[in-house]
Design a protein around this motif. Sequence first.
Motif, PDB file in Angstrom:
ATOM      1  N   ALA A 187       0.856  -1.181   0.000  1.00 56.64           N
ATOM      2  CA  ALA A 187       0.000   0.000   0.000  1.00 56.64           C
ATOM      3  C   ALA A 187       0.891   1.228   0.000  1.00 56.64           C
ATOM      4  O   ALA A 187       1.914   1.264   0.686  1.00 56.64           O
ATOM      5  N   THR A 188       0.524   2.200  -0.806  1.00 60.27           N
ATOM      6  CA  THR A 188       1.320   3.431  -0.861  1.00 60.27           C
ATOM      7  C   THR A 188       0.446   4.584  -1.332  1.00 60.27           C
ATOM      8  O   THR A 188      -0.565   4.358  -1.982  1.00 60.27           O
ATOM      9  N   HIS A 189       0.828   5.795  -0.943  1.00 61.14           N
ATOM     10  CA  HIS A 189       0.194   6.913  -1.640  1.00 61.14           C
ATOM     11  C   HIS A 189       1.217   7.668  -2.482  1.00 61.14           C
ATOM     12  O   HIS A 189       0.943   8.741  -2.973  1.00 61.14           O
ATOM     13  N   TYR A 190       2.400   7.033  -2.641  1.00 62.98           N
ATOM     14  CA  TYR A 190       3.405   7.607  -3.536  1.00 62.98           C
ATOM     15  C   TYR A 190       3.261   6.988  -4.926  1.00 62.98           C
ATOM     16  O   TYR A 190       3.558   5.815  -5.138  1.00 62.98           O
ATOM     17  N   LEU A 191       2.812   7.814  -5.847  1.00 64.54           N
ATOM     18  CA  LEU A 191       2.641   7.355  -7.212  1.00 64.54           C
ATOM     19  C   LEU A 191       3.950   6.855  -7.828  1.00 64.54           C
ATOM     20  O   LEU A 191       3.983   5.857  -8.536  1.00 64.54           O
ATOM     21  N   ASP A 192       5.047   7.544  -7.518  1.00 69.26           N
ATOM     22  CA  ASP A 192       6.318   7.151  -8.134  1.00 69.26           C
ATOM     23  C   ASP A 192       6.762   5.778  -7.642  1.00 69.26           C
ATOM     24  O   ASP A 192       7.347   5.006  -8.394  1.00 69.26           O
ATOM     25  N   GLU A 193       6.454   5.441  -6.395  1.00 66.57           N
ATOM     26  CA  GLU A 193       6.813   4.106  -5.877  1.00 66.57           C
ATOM     27  C   GLU A 193       6.021   3.031  -6.602  1.00 66.57           C
ATOM     28  O   GLU A 193       6.549   1.987  -6.974  1.00 66.57           O
ATOM     29  N   ALA A 194       4.746   3.294  -6.784  1.00 68.39           N
ATOM     30  CA  ALA A 194       3.903   2.319  -7.478  1.00 68.39           C
ATOM     31  C   ALA A 194       4.424   2.125  -8.898  1.00 68.39           C
ATOM     32  O   ALA A 194       4.559   1.003  -9.387  1.00 68.39           O
ATOM     33  N   ASP A 195       4.757   3.224  -9.540  1.00 71.53           N
ATOM     34  CA  ASP A 195       5.223   3.188 -10.923  1.00 71.53           C
ATOM     35  C   ASP A 195       6.555   2.441 -11.029  1.00 71.53           C
ATOM     36  O   ASP A 195       6.755   1.620 -11.913  1.00 71.53           O
ATOM     37  N   ALA A 196       7.453   2.710 -10.085  1.00 71.60           N
ATOM     38  CA  ALA A 196       8.804   2.149 -10.193  1.00 71.60           C
ATOM     39  C   ALA A 196       8.885   0.687  -9.751  1.00 71.60           C
ATOM     40  O   ALA A 196       9.715  -0.061 -10.264  1.00 71.60           O
ATOM     41  N   TYR A 197       8.062   0.287  -8.811  1.00 71.53           N
ATOM     42  CA  TYR A 197       8.307  -1.028  -8.195  1.00 71.53           C
ATOM     43  C   TYR A 197       7.217  -2.065  -8.399  1.00 71.53           C
ATOM     44  O   TYR A 197       7.407  -3.224  -8.045  1.00 71.53           O
ATOM     45  N   ALA A 198       6.054  -1.669  -8.927  1.00 72.88           N
ATOM     46  CA  ALA A 198       4.981  -2.651  -9.091  1.00 72.88           C
ATOM     47  C   ALA A 198       4.845  -3.089 -10.540  1.00 72.88           C
ATOM     48  O   ALA A 198       5.196  -2.344 -11.449  1.00 72.88           O
ATOM     49  N   ASP A 199       4.329  -4.312 -10.745  1.00 78.19           N
ATOM     50  CA  ASP A 199       3.974  -4.760 -12.097  1.00 78.19           C
ATOM     51  C   ASP A 199       2.551  -4.313 -12.405  1.00 78.19           C
ATOM     52  O   ASP A 199       2.157  -4.168 -13.546  1.00 78.19           O
ATOM     53  N   ARG A 200       1.808  -4.139 -11.328  1.00 79.35           N
ATOM     54  CA  ARG A 200       0.381  -3.856 -11.488  1.00 79.35           C
ATOM     55  C   ARG A 200      -0.026  -2.827 -10.440  1.00 79.35           C
ATOM     56  O   ARG A 200       0.473  -2.881  -9.307  1.00 79.35           O
ATOM     57  N   ILE A 201      -0.891  -1.901 -10.828  1.00 85.52           N
ATOM     58  CA  ILE A 201      -1.356  -0.870  -9.899  1.00 85.52           C
ATOM     59  C   ILE A 201      -2.864  -1.012  -9.723  1.00 85.52           C
ATOM     60  O   ILE A 201      -3.608  -1.076 -10.697  1.00 85.52           O
ATOM     61  N   VAL A 202      -3.275  -1.087  -8.461  1.00 86.75           N
ATOM     62  CA  VAL A 202      -4.701  -1.094  -8.143  1.00 86.75           C
ATOM     63  C   VAL A 202      -4.983   0.233  -7.450  1.00 86.75           C
ATOM     64  O   VAL A 202      -4.482   0.494  -6.365  1.00 86.75           O
ATOM     65  N   LEU A 203      -5.755   1.077  -8.141  1.00 85.67           N
ATOM     66  CA  LEU A 203      -6.057   2.403  -7.581  1.00 85.67           C
ATOM     67  C   LEU A 203      -7.326   2.329  -6.758  1.00 85.67           C
ATOM     68  O   LEU A 203      -8.349   1.844  -7.252  1.00 85.67           O
ATOM     69  N   VAL A 204      -7.262   2.806  -5.517  1.00 82.66           N
ATOM     70  CA  VAL A 204      -8.459   2.789  -4.682  1.00 82.66           C
ATOM     71  C   VAL A 204      -8.862   4.198  -4.286  1.00 82.66           C
ATOM     72  O   VAL A 204      -8.020   5.069  -4.082  1.00 82.66           O
ATOM     73  N   ARG A 205     -10.147   4.380  -4.192  1.00 84.42           N
ATOM     74  CA  ARG A 205     -10.702   5.639  -3.715  1.00 84.42           C
ATOM     75  C   ARG A 205     -11.996   5.317  -2.995  1.00 84.42           C
ATOM     76  O   ARG A 205     -12.797   4.514  -3.474  1.00 84.42           O
ATOM     77  N   GLN A 206     -12.155   5.913  -1.833  1.00 84.28           N
ATOM     78  CA  GLN A 206     -13.363   5.706  -1.035  1.00 84.28           C
ATOM     79  C   GLN A 206     -13.739   4.234  -0.924  1.00 84.28           C
ATOM     80  O   GLN A 206     -14.885   3.840  -1.105  1.00 84.28           O
ATOM     81  N   GLY A 207     -12.705   3.432  -0.643  1.00 84.20           N
ATOM     82  CA  GLY A 207     -12.965   2.023  -0.351  1.00 84.20           C
ATOM     83  C   GLY A 207     -13.295   1.153  -1.539  1.00 84.20           C
ATOM     84  O   GLY A 207     -13.704  -0.001  -1.381  1.00 84.20           O
ATOM     85  N   ARG A 208     -13.122   1.701  -2.744  1.00 85.34           N
ATOM     86  CA  ARG A 208     -13.420   0.923  -3.952  1.00 85.34           C
ATOM     87  C   ARG A 208     -12.249   0.951  -4.923  1.00 85.34           C
ATOM     88  O   ARG A 208     -11.498   1.920  -4.929  1.00 85.34           O
ATOM     89  N   VAL A 209     -12.167  -0.071  -5.762  1.00 80.51           N
ATOM     90  CA  VAL A 209     -11.141  -0.078  -6.809  1.00 80.51           C
ATOM     91  C   VAL A 209     -11.653   0.781  -7.960  1.00 80.51           C
ATOM     92  O   VAL A 209     -12.725   0.522  -8.495  1.00 80.51           O
ATOM     93  N   VAL A 210     -10.892   1.842  -8.309  1.00 81.18           N
ATOM     94  CA  VAL A 210     -11.333   2.707  -9.412  1.00 81.18           C
ATOM     95  C   VAL A 210     -10.535   2.472 -10.697  1.00 81.18           C
ATOM     96  O   VAL A 210     -10.949   2.891 -11.774  1.00 81.18           O
ATOM     97  N   ALA A 211      -9.395   1.809 -10.595  1.00 86.98           N
ATOM     98  CA  ALA A 211      -8.648   1.417 -11.793  1.00 86.98           C
ATOM     99  C   ALA A 211      -7.705   0.296 -11.402  1.00 86.98           C
ATOM    100  O   ALA A 211      -7.235   0.236 -10.269  1.00 86.98           O
ATOM    101  N   ASP A 212      -7.459  -0.596 -12.354  1.00 88.16           N
ATOM    102  CA  ASP A 212      -6.637  -1.761 -12.054  1.00 88.16           C
ATOM    103  C   ASP A 212      -5.969  -2.175 -13.354  1.00 88.16           C
ATOM    104  O   ASP A 212      -6.657  -2.470 -14.329  1.00 88.16           O
ATOM    105  N   GLY A 213      -4.662  -2.153 -13.371  1.00 83.07           N
ATOM    106  CA  GLY A 213      -4.000  -2.566 -14.607  1.00 83.07           C
ATOM    107  C   GLY A 213      -2.500  -2.625 -14.416  1.00 83.07           C
ATOM    108  O   GLY A 213      -1.986  -2.328 -13.341  1.00 83.07           O
TER     109      GLY A 213
END
Length: 297
Positions: A187-213
């Motif tokens: 879990a992170t709120h740093y976009l650059d960490e997600a971009d640099a270290y993950a294969d996949r990003i699951v974006l959450v907002r208000q307890g729901r998944v709003v984008a996943d790819g």
Amino acid sequence: MTDTHPAVELAGLTKTFGPVTAVDGLDLRIAPGEVVAFLGPNGAGKTTTVDMLLGLARPDAGTVRLFGGTPADAVRLGRVAAVMQTGGLLKDLTVAETVRMTAHFYGHTRPAAEVLERAGIADIADRPVGKCSGGQQQRLRFALALLPDPDLMVLDEPTTGMDVEGRRDFWQAIRADARSGRTVLFATHYLDEADAYADRIVLVRQGRVVADGTTAEIKNLAAGRVVRATLPGADQAALAALPGVQSVEVRGDAVLVHTEDSDAVARHLLTRTDARDLEITSRNLEEAFLALTTTAA
Ligand SMILES: Nc1ncnc2c1ncn2[C@@H]1O[C@H](COP(=O)(O)OP(=O)(O)OP(=O)(O)O)[C@@H](O)[C@H]1O
């Protein structure tokens, strides 16, 4: 152990605190070996989800399955381990003593030297914990989490408060370890960490998944442009129907059109409407993140 089950399977997960719905029917499936960033702004429900995933909090509704079993089973079998933000280290012990002491709590662990090496702290094994930097202490927590050789490593905002160098060293250790096939969810709120270290990003907002790819797919969300113009009473439906248009926003007298074909939008605005002050800008990942995670999305 070969697995036919997903590493993580969350279905309809829901948790409320009084009037606040922290997690709102969240679904997520993670295959073994994936490195997934759980990305969202403050209060999106990341920590609450991680707590339920680890069996530390009970969902009001929905289910958590780790490798087909309950979180309690996965923890008991040493299949899941976590690195949280803070807590749990004794300042007077050395790094190596901390690892050896923690190893005693488990029945069977990887050797202390190996986890120190994997966490990138073998060179500071004899340093008292109290003399270690924040980043080194987090790598020590990571080393401790590696002891049971878990199939799934869960990290909840593990680099909060670290400097840039500390964050980089920490993630290098995680990433190098993940190459061995371990599933990682952070879990992170740093976009650059997600971009640099993950294969996949699951974006959450208000307890729901709003984008996943994949990170590439999430970046593609940002690939379009924004055409902005002054146009009182803009016909939103007509703009939305133009080729390539992703969304249309009205802010006072201004209209903002998010599109993959800015030429078509510009042509329409200038030839078919009274639009003036036309501006075309590129969206970056930061904007895509904001667009997807703010209430206007
Ligand atoms: N124990 C609690 N009691 C009351 N409300 C809570 C509790 N835990 C979380 N919340 C609320 O639930 C929502 C989700 O919080 P959560 O900590 O899961 O979000 P987060 O995405 O981890 O945020 P952050 O990035 O700030 O850590 C927030 O509105 C928070 O205030």
